[in-house]
Design an enzyme around this catalytic site. Structure first.
Site, mmCIF file in Angstrom:
data_model
loop_
_atom_site.group_PDB
_atom_site.id
_atom_site.type_symbol
_atom_site.label_atom_id
_atom_site.label_comp_id
_atom_site.label_asym_id
_atom_site.label_seq_id
_atom_site.Cartn_x
_atom_site.Cartn_y
_atom_site.Cartn_z
ATOM 1 N N THR A 1 36.349 23.103 56.923
ATOM 2 C CA THR A 1 36.889 23.095 55.558
ATOM 3 C C THR A 1 35.894 22.375 54.648
ATOM 4 O O THR A 1 34.820 21.964 55.094
ATOM 5 C CB THR A 1 38.244 22.370 55.504
ATOM 6 O OG1 THR A 1 38.025 20.953 55.651
ATOM 7 C CG2 THR A 1 39.185 22.848 56.608
ATOM 8 N N CYS A 2 36.280 22.185 53.388
ATOM 9 C CA CYS A 2 35.370 21.514 52.457
ATOM 10 C C CYS A 2 35.153 20.048 52.829
ATOM 11 O O CYS A 2 34.133 19.461 52.467
ATOM 12 C CB CYS A 2 35.887 21.630 51.028
ATOM 13 S SG CYS A 2 37.540 20.945 50.780
ATOM 14 N N ASN A 3 36.094 19.447 53.534
ATOM 15 C CA ASN A 3 35.994 18.017 53.846
ATOM 16 C C ASN A 3 35.696 17.710 55.309
ATOM 17 O O ASN A 3 35.486 16.555 55.662
ATOM 18 C CB ASN A 3 37.282 17.299 53.450
ATOM 19 C CG ASN A 3 37.299 16.935 51.982
ATOM 20 O OD1 ASN A 3 36.255 16.636 51.406
ATOM 21 N ND2 ASN A 3 38.463 16.978 51.366
ATOM 22 N N SER B 1 43.461 13.409 55.518
ATOM 23 C CA SER B 1 42.853 14.121 54.391
ATOM 24 C C SER B 1 42.419 13.157 53.291
ATOM 25 O O SER B 1 42.959 12.051 53.172
ATOM 26 C CB SER B 1 43.847 15.120 53.802
ATOM 27 O OG SER B 1 44.189 16.111 54.748
ATOM 28 N N ALA C 1 37.597 33.189 43.330
ATOM 29 C CA ALA C 1 39.001 33.606 43.252
ATOM 30 C C ALA C 1 39.730 33.373 44.571
ATOM 31 O O ALA C 1 40.694 34.069 44.886
ATOM 32 C CB ALA C 1 39.083 35.086 42.861
ATOM 33 N N GLY C 2 39.268 32.373 45.324
ATOM 34 C CA GLY C 2 39.935 32.031 46.579
ATOM 35 C C GLY C 2 41.081 31.057 46.354
ATOM 36 O O GLY C 2 41.523 30.830 45.219
ATOM 37 N N MET D 1 41.236 27.735 46.641
ATOM 38 C CA MET D 1 40.897 26.541 45.853
ATOM 39 C C MET D 1 40.804 26.876 44.370
ATOM 40 O O MET D 1 41.296 26.135 43.508
ATOM 41 C CB MET D 1 39.567 25.961 46.339
ATOM 42 C CG MET D 1 39.580 25.517 47.784
ATOM 43 S SD MET D 1 40.347 23.910 47.998
ATOM 44 C CE MET D 1 38.973 22.842 47.621
#
Length: 444
Positions: free
Chosen positions: A49-51, A109, A190-191, A193
């Site tokens: 993921t992004c993190n 998170s 356009a996902g 997030m």
């Protein structure tokens, strides 16, 4: 067998390194298949993921498993192990199980209590199942983890005050601009997030919104929901001229906005500042743009201060969830401890049934005139006797399996019933070869 987690996450690695170790969605299945063929790896699930990028694995040896997972990461991303190792956090056994529960429940998170990670964990698990990268242990563990995460969010209020990263990006924009009603907002991507960001922008009063995406039709669908406009990426430079706020999350592998592009744009903006938030990993916007006078660039790590809001309240709820996690870990470890006794129980049952079969054959020779019905009745009742006799020994064997020194006690158990350990070990290997099965996964 051992459970292992190798993690690169926002706590230990800056975004400029995390983006180097991010698996694209399209390559995740191939990555898990490749990892499954590494030495020592019996099962695996990759979450990216992004993190965080994390590898969850069942390995036959901890030391060997650690090494080959590190090597896999380095080889996949064309880095040296020495470059990767300083940013890795490794969890083993109970720590690994606890970490998976905490991550899935949103306790690890950046935004404590967020729910997006639950869907991401489930998606990764389902992909791992599809390529047969999971087996008995992870199929049970992930099913239990997903079920608990759903229960944790329904039985506590942790999610009610939690922000998403997209929400934090919008809050940062509000701190700088105040009211967003007159701001021109540009969304790249356009996902999920991007849509979350647009949803929060719309809720904050933004109405002058442009959505851009590689696939224009997706941008059009998303823009229509929130009274915005869609444009193709080919018009990006023109869109940057109009924008006051840019939020980007495209999932592209290279920079979508370069310093060279932004230098040209700034000259045409007549000194108007542009507030840019890059929540993509890998990053969409060249970090060198922050050196330009009229561009103010923030990346996902810069949002840490914004998400501290309501943290105390969420941490109180997190304590309740941690207690729930500890209870679930006990249940899982109890289940895990009984796996080793399955071949022993199977051997005991088979031996008892073999005796029953021999007894039936002897009985039929001595009383050859038995009818089919009489044979079935006698067979049914003799099997019932066997099941009743074995019930207590099997329960004891399962209890022993959860105790310290279980191996020695189970060996004595096998000796009492005259079970051949070679046969038991052979059955254990058969069980291991049949690891891949597909249980139902709790829906979100």
């Amino acid at each position: 067998m051992h459970i292992l987690v190798v993690s690169v996450n926002y706590r230990t690695a800056p975004v400029e390194f995390r983006e180097k170790l991010t698996f694209q969605a399209a390559e995740l299945e191939r990555a898990m298949t490749t990892l499954q063929n590494q030495k020592s790896v019996l099962e695996n699930v990759i979450v990216s993921t992004c993190n965080r990028t994390e590898i969850y694995a069942v390995v036959d040896q901890l030391h060997t498993g650690r090494y080959y997972i590190k090597k896999f990461l380095a080889d996949w991303f064309q880095l040296e192990i020495e470059e990767v190792a300083p940013y890795l956090t490794i969890f083993e056994q109970d720590g690994a199980i606890d970490h998976l529960f905490r991550v899935t429940c949103g306790l690890d998170s950046m935004v404590v209590g967020e729910t997006q990670i639950l869907g991401q964990i489930k998606d990764s698990f389902l992909e791992a199942q599809q390529v047969k990268a999971t087996g008995t242990i992870f199929n049970e563990l992930f099913k239990q983890v997903i079920t608990l995460a759903k229960r944790a969010h329904s039985e506590t209020t942790i999610g009610e005050s939690a922000m998403s990263v997209s929400y934090a990006a919008v809050e940062l924009g509000k701190k700088i601009f105040g009211e967003l009603t007159d701001c021109h907002v540009l969304i790249l991507g356009a996902g999920k997030m991007g849509e979350l960001a647009l949803q929060n922008l719309y809720g904050s009063g933004a109405r002058k919104v442009t959505v851009m995406n590689r696939t224009l039709s997706k941008a059009e669908i998303m823009a229509e929901k929130y009274m915005g406009h869609a444009k193709p990426l080919s018009e990006l430079q023109c869109a940057l001229l109009e924008a006051d706020i840019l939020i980007s999350s495209t999932g592209a592998s290279d920079y979508v906005i370069t310093k060279e592009m932004m230098t040209k744009v700034e000259k045409m903006r007549s000194g108007r500042p542009l507030f840019m938030v890059d929540i993509a990993v890998p990053r969409d916007i060249d970090p060198a743009i922050d050196e330009l006078e009229g561009s103010f660039l923030y990346d996902i790590d810069d949002l840490q201060g914004v998400v501290e809001a309501n943290r105390a309240e969420r941490l109180k709820e997190a304590e309740k969830i941690q207690f729930m996690i500890e209870e679930e870990i006990v249940l899982f470890k109890t289940w895990l401890s009984t796996l080793g006794v399955v071949p022993l129980i199977s051997a005991l049952r088979d031996k008892a049934l073999a005796i029953q079969s021999e007894t039936m054959e002897s009985l039929e020779r001595k009383i050859p005139n038995l009818s089919d019905r009489e044979r079935k009745v006698i067979s049914k009742h003799t099997k019932s006797i066997i099941n009743q006799l074995l019930k207590d020994p099997i329960l004891v064997a399962k209890e022993i399996a959860a105790e310290e020194g279980a191996d020695e006690k189970l060996a004595l158990f096998a000796k009492i019933f005259d079970l051949e350990m070679e046969d038991v070990e052979s059955r254990a290997e058969e069980v291991e070869h049949k690891r891949a099965w597909t249980p139902s996964v709790p829906s979100l």
